[in-house]
Design an enzyme around this catalytic site. Structure first.
Site: not given
Length: 267
Positions: A42, A110, A146
């Site tokens: 990321e 995300k 994440c």
């Protein structure tokens, strides 16, 4: 399928970070047998704690274009985390998937933002709103970024959409028990979905960013559908190429048909 876990360091200079990313892709491709898919962390463009809006680019900008050129040059599909401009001065924390011929297979923004442990990712990042599964290296790849990995419903939705492999780029925040959380959660997503997980964190920061706490715990892992850790990169920058056998998934699901035993009539 040969997968390269590219656990690179990410600093404050986007140009230096791009050179590090390109070097990792080249190293993966130069491994005997090469790599079908190279996965980077990321936020490969610049580490958190910097002005993300200043570093953000559209997906046809120079950073992603350079990654596409590298994928084409080496014949290796690539997954990497970047930042796209968003409204209101914020950015999207985006993962791009690039074909081995350099084409943009798609992108994922995300969904779950890291507003936890005293951090406020949502101050700088606008959330996405759609799970994404891409066709990469001949495989259906579900993307998780994440903090997303703490939400098992996202991984399950991706598997329901046909994901054969879950890929998790991360810049996992450092802190008490954080490494334990990372290694536990990525294995849990593999076990509960009886699927392969490719989890790539950035190498740990050795200095404090301009603002906020250091990030990255390392411990990038390739995990099979039984939860076996096939590769663990430890705490230092590294590129590791390992074999991912999709046939193992069918073997595991034949004697552990947990997905078939779900009760959608109740839950």
């Amino acid at each position: 399928m040969r997968v390269a876990l590219c656990q690179i360091s990410v600093g404050d200079d986007p140009h230096e970070n791009l050179q590090t990313a390109l070097g990792a892709i080249a190293e993966a491709a130069a491994t005997p047998g090469g790599a079908d898919l190279a996965v980077l962390p990321e936020a490969t463009v610049v580490r958190f704690g910097n002005d993300l809006a200043a570093a953000a680019e559209p997906l046809d900008g120079p950073f992603v274009t350079a990654l596409r050129d590298a994928a084409r040059e080496h014949g290796t599909a690539v997954v990497a985390g970047v930042f796209e401009p968003a409204s209101g001065g914020r950015v999207h924390n985006t993962v791009v998937g690039i074909d081995a011929d350099g084409g943009l297979a798609g992108s994922y923004r995300k969904i779950h933002l890291f507003d936890a442990f005293g951090d406020r990712e949502s101050d700088d990042v606008a959330p996405g709103d759609k799970p994404v599964v891409l066709d990469l290296a001949g495989t259906r790849v579900g993307l998780i970024t994440c903090y997303d990995v703490r939400f098992p419903e996202l991984a399950r939705a991706l598997v329901d959409q046909g994901a054969e492999v879950l890929v998790v780029p991360a810049a996992w925040a450092q802190g008490v028990f954080k490494e334990e959380h990372w290694t536990t959660l990525v294995r849990a997503r593999a076990i509960e979905n009886t699927t392969w997980v490719v989890a790539v964190d950035k190498a740990p920061d050795r200095s404090r960013p301009p603002r906020g706490a250091p990030g990255g715990v390392g411990r990038s892992q390739l995990i099979d559908p039984m939860g076996t850790v096939v590769a663990d990169l430890g705490p230092f920058p590294a590129v590791r190429v390992a074999d991912l056998d999709p046939g193992v998934t069918a073997q595991v699901r034949a004697f552990l048909p947990a997905l078939e035993h779900r009760r959608p009539d109740l839950f």
